[in-house]
Design an enzyme around this catalytic site. Structure first.
Site, PDB file in Angstrom:
ATOM      1  N   ARG A 213      37.639  62.185  61.133  1.00  0.00           N
ATOM      2  CA  ARG A 213      37.929  60.881  61.377  1.00  0.00           C
ATOM      3  C   ARG A 213      36.878  59.858  61.714  1.00  0.00           C
ATOM      4  O   ARG A 213      36.714  58.900  61.145  1.00  0.00           O
ATOM      5  CB  ARG A 213      38.913  60.640  62.735  1.00  0.00           C
ATOM      6  CG  ARG A 213      40.298  61.161  62.466  1.00  0.00           C
ATOM      7  CD  ARG A 213      41.510  61.002  63.612  1.00  0.00           C
ATOM      8  NE  ARG A 213      41.211  61.949  64.639  1.00  0.00           N
ATOM      9  CZ  ARG A 213      41.969  63.119  64.625  1.00  0.00           C
ATOM     10  NH1 ARG A 213      42.892  63.272  63.886  1.00  0.00           N
ATOM     11  NH2 ARG A 213      41.816  64.053  65.739  1.00  0.00           N
ATOM     12  N   PHE A 229      50.129  59.604  55.246  1.00  0.00           N
ATOM     13  CA  PHE A 229      50.414  60.905  56.225  1.00  0.00           C
ATOM     14  C   PHE A 229      49.649  60.648  57.562  1.00  0.00           C
ATOM     15  O   PHE A 229      48.842  61.613  57.905  1.00  0.00           O
ATOM     16  CB  PHE A 229      50.123  62.318  55.678  1.00  0.00           C
ATOM     17  CG  PHE A 229      50.563  62.612  54.027  1.00  0.00           C
ATOM     18  CD1 PHE A 229      51.661  63.054  54.080  1.00  0.00           C
ATOM     19  CD2 PHE A 229      49.809  62.708  53.193  1.00  0.00           C
ATOM     20  CE1 PHE A 229      52.340  63.482  52.777  1.00  0.00           C
ATOM     21  CE2 PHE A 229      50.287  62.834  51.774  1.00  0.00           C
ATOM     22  CZ  PHE A 229      51.532  63.213  51.817  1.00  0.00           C
ATOM     23  N   ASP A 251      53.811  57.102  56.631  1.00  0.00           N
ATOM     24  CA  ASP A 251      54.382  58.527  57.397  1.00  0.00           C
ATOM     25  C   ASP A 251      56.111  58.505  57.248  1.00  0.00           C
ATOM     26  O   ASP A 251      56.749  57.423  57.408  1.00  0.00           O
ATOM     27  CB  ASP A 251      54.002  58.531  58.550  1.00  0.00           C
ATOM     28  CG  ASP A 251      54.137  60.142  59.128  1.00  0.00           C
ATOM     29  OD1 ASP A 251      52.904  60.939  59.067  1.00  0.00           O
ATOM     30  OD2 ASP A 251      54.979  60.632  59.256  1.00  0.00           O
ATOM     31  N   ASN A 280      58.426  58.431  52.024  1.00  0.00           N
ATOM     32  CA  ASN A 280      57.858  59.587  51.498  1.00  0.00           C
ATOM     33  C   ASN A 280      56.492  59.074  51.052  1.00  0.00           C
ATOM     34  O   ASN A 280      56.627  58.371  49.895  1.00  0.00           O
ATOM     35  CB  ASN A 280      58.837  60.213  50.653  1.00  0.00           C
ATOM     36  CG  ASN A 280      58.473  61.276  49.865  1.00  0.00           C
ATOM     37  OD1 ASN A 280      57.095  61.749  49.892  1.00  0.00           O
ATOM     38  ND2 ASN A 280      59.356  62.098  49.533  1.00  0.00           N
ATOM     39  N   ASP A 301      46.064  63.211  54.204  1.00  0.00           N
ATOM     40  CA  ASP A 301      46.203  64.122  55.172  1.00  0.00           C
ATOM     41  C   ASP A 301      47.479  64.967  55.093  1.00  0.00           C
ATOM     42  O   ASP A 301      48.384  64.709  56.327  1.00  0.00           O
ATOM     43  CB  ASP A 301      45.513  63.663  56.489  1.00  0.00           C
ATOM     44  CG  ASP A 301      45.543  64.868  57.291  1.00  0.00           C
ATOM     45  OD1 ASP A 301      45.306  66.075  56.876  1.00  0.00           O
ATOM     46  OD2 ASP A 301      45.270  64.776  58.476  1.00  0.00           O
ATOM     47  N   CYS A 341      45.581  71.408  54.585  1.00  0.00           N
ATOM     48  CA  CYS A 341      45.226  72.292  55.919  1.00  0.00           C
ATOM     49  C   CYS A 341      46.180  73.553  55.543  1.00  0.00           C
ATOM     50  O   CYS A 341      46.363  74.219  56.501  1.00  0.00           O
ATOM     51  CB  CYS A 341      45.993  71.351  56.860  1.00  0.00           C
ATOM     52  SG  CYS A 341      47.683  71.027  56.897  1.00  0.00           S
TER      53      CYS A 341
HETATM   54  N1  SAH Z   1      46.193  62.293  59.669  1.00  0.00           N
HETATM   55  C1  SAH Z   1      46.924  62.544  60.978  1.00  0.00           C
HETATM   56  C2  SAH Z   1      47.505  63.953  60.959  1.00  0.00           C
HETATM   57  C3  SAH Z   1      48.602  64.087  59.578  1.00  0.00           C
HETATM   58  S1  SAH Z   1      49.761  65.252  59.790  1.00  0.00           S
HETATM   59  C4  SAH Z   1      45.958  62.614  61.896  1.00  0.00           C
HETATM   60  O1  SAH Z   1      44.896  62.590  61.899  1.00  0.00           O
HETATM   61  O2  SAH Z   1      46.561  62.609  63.136  1.00  0.00           O
HETATM   62  C5  SAH Z   1      50.919  65.081  58.654  1.00  0.00           C
HETATM   63  C6  SAH Z   1      51.899  64.083  58.764  1.00  0.00           C
HETATM   64  O3  SAH Z   1      52.514  63.714  57.413  1.00  0.00           O
HETATM   65  C7  SAH Z   1      53.088  64.274  59.911  1.00  0.00           C
HETATM   66  O4  SAH Z   1      52.968  62.837  60.505  1.00  0.00           O
HETATM   67  C8  SAH Z   1      54.251  64.062  58.866  1.00  0.00           C
HETATM   68  O5  SAH Z   1      55.375  63.223  59.446  1.00  0.00           O
HETATM   69  C9  SAH Z   1      53.916  63.395  57.584  1.00  0.00           C
HETATM   70  N2  SAH Z   1      54.600  63.601  56.448  1.00  0.00           N
HETATM   71  C10 SAH Z   1      55.038  64.994  55.924  1.00  0.00           C
HETATM   72  N3  SAH Z   1      55.575  64.999  54.640  1.00  0.00           N
HETATM   73  C11 SAH Z   1      55.567  63.604  54.255  1.00  0.00           C
HETATM   74  C12 SAH Z   1      56.076  62.726  53.161  1.00  0.00           C
HETATM   75  N4  SAH Z   1      56.352  63.498  52.142  1.00  0.00           N
HETATM   76  N5  SAH Z   1      55.738  61.399  53.187  1.00  0.00           N
HETATM   77  C13 SAH Z   1      55.128  60.923  54.338  1.00  0.00           C
HETATM   78  N6  SAH Z   1      54.728  61.719  55.379  1.00  0.00           N
HETATM   79  C14 SAH Z   1      54.802  62.722  55.209  1.00  0.00           C
END
Ligand code: SAH
Length: 397
Positions: A213, A229, A251, A280, A301, A341
């Site tokens: 970050r 995400f 998200d 999505n 992410d 991840c």
């Molecule tokens: N970058 C963030 C962590 C991301 S975790 C940080 O630094 O804190 C992954 C996220 O993706 C979760 O919040 C989950 O709700 C979301 N997610 C999962 N599949 C998704 C999709 N198809 N579209 C949008 N969001 C999604």
């Protein structure tokens, strides 16, 4: 104590201090059937002692090693010693890495404590017990934490599906001290984040992305940022605080976006510069592409796409798709920070997928830096599975 004698040829990984012994490696037992999490002595097929381990009767990973070689004992003092070593390793990190009150204090196998995660969020410790061995020693572990890291409360978040493979129930609740509030405020690289340690993902926050970050924020000044995400804002908050012109958080989870919105406010950032799209990512990015929207900095992410080896190819298509879309949305000179991840996704394959996406997007891409999980999530060299977070920081021409 029951002795487990391994099949011939199954001692190599143990001799290299890999902590896992799979059920297929078990030869015979000398003694009574061990209970879940009970300590066993492990020997090679010729009777040489390889160490002590915890027995997991229902898991494919049948033994997780506590010690290697002759001697040693697994008791309260053992856990105190291992936890003290893990805390000392965190305290020895360079101070610029510790400008936070939220970090991983114990990283399971990589700290010699298979199945135990302890994360600190301000004055609370959040624990996960994901294997039969650490579950059996929970009281001793909590006592050691109370002694070595006094805090307001210790809370358990053992609500992970992997516990079912270990024959353990999903469990959450207070282990010691006070129950954490619904929102615990943490500080990271000058940013504040509200964390839902009781219901948020993992133990509440993606602590493993802390350094990334900060790295991404270094590219953010004056830029239009797409934080795909976004979870509770993570990269986007850091980027906005570093002077980004605008942030688009995307998200699936409305609750996560609500926390992201609160985090914008918490940091005194201009709410008019932050947008939140619930949806999505695969669809939202396509809509942005069709609407000819563009960004200077794109963060991808996603959650773990590879749940098992059989999912690798399907996951590869998912990674390719979002990276292709992400690259198409970047203006010339733009930056892509893209992550996987999934522990089961090899770093080379991930890079190949992003390369293929760049080819299909007809963009020339330079790799500025390879990224990994922050060093409080260090992996042991004898446990390569401990490296799961891989990222590529790229610049498109
Ligand atoms: N970058 C963030 C962590 C991301 S975790 C940080 O630094 O804190 C992954 C996220 O993706 C979760 O919040 C989950 O709700 C979301 N997610 C999962 N599949 C998704 C999709 N198809 N579209 C949008 N969001 C999604």
């Amino acid at each position: 104590m029951t002795t487990i004698i391994l099949k011939q040829g199954r001692d190599h990984t143990v001799l290299r201090h890999h902590p896992w012994i799979f059920s297929g490696g078990i030869g015979r037992k000398d003694g009574t059937e061990p209970a879940s999490g009970e300590t066993v002595t492990v020997q090679d097929c010729e009777g040489a002692v390889l160490g002590l381990g915890a027995w997991s009767p229902t898991s494919q990973i049948r033994i997780r090693m506590w010690t290697f070689g002759e001697g040693g004992a697994v008791d309260g003092a053992f856990f105190e010693e291992r936890i003290a070593a893990a805390l000392a390793a965190r305290a020895a990190l360079p101070s610029n890495r510790l400008e936070t009150d939220a970090l991983r204090l114990v990283n399971a196998e990589s700290d010699g404590l298979p199945g135990l995660v302890v994360d600190r969020y301000g004055d609370f410790l959040i624990c996960q017990f994901t294997a039969a061995g650490v579950d059996r020693w929970k009281d001793e572990i909590v006592a050691a934490l109370q002694k070595l890291h006094p805090c307001q409360g210790i809370y358990e978040r053992s609500d992970l599906d992997v516990r079912e493979r270990e024959g353990l129930q999903l469990t959450v609740g207070v282990l010691a001290g006070d129950e954490p509030p619904a929102c615990v405020e943490i500080h990271e690289n000058g940013c504040k984040y509200g964390v839902d340690v009781k219901q948020g993902h993992k133990t509440g926050f993606y602590l493993d992305q802390r350094d990334n970050r900060a790295i991404v924020a270094g590219f953010a000044a004056g830029r239009d940022v797409l934080n795909a995400f976004s979870y509770t804002g993570g990269f986007g908050i850091a980027a906005q605080r570093a002077g980004a012109a605008s942030i688009m958080h995307v998200d699936l989870s409305a609750a996560s976006l609500e926390l992201a919105r609160a985090n914008v406010e918490r940091n005194g950032l201009d709410a008019a510069k932050a947008e939140f799209a619930e949806g999505n990512v695969f669809e939202v990015l396509r809509k942005f592409r069709d609407a000819r929207r563009s960004f200077d900095l794109v963060v991808l992410d996603p959650p773990k796409f590879v749940e098992s080896k059989g999912h690798l190819m399907a996951a590869a298509r998912g990674y390719k798709d979002i990276n292709l879309l992400g690259l198409k949305l970047l203006r010339p000179g733009g930056i892509l920070a893209t992550f996987s991840c999934s522990g089961l996704m090899p770093a080379e394959l991930f890079q190949k997928i992003v390369t293929d996406a760049a080819c299909d997007a007809r963009r020339d891409v330079q790799l500025l830096q390879r990224l990994e999980q922050a060093p409080d999530h260090a992996e042991s060299l004898s446990f390569p599975e401990g490296l799961y977070l891989k990222g590529l920081l790229c610049r498109v021409k």
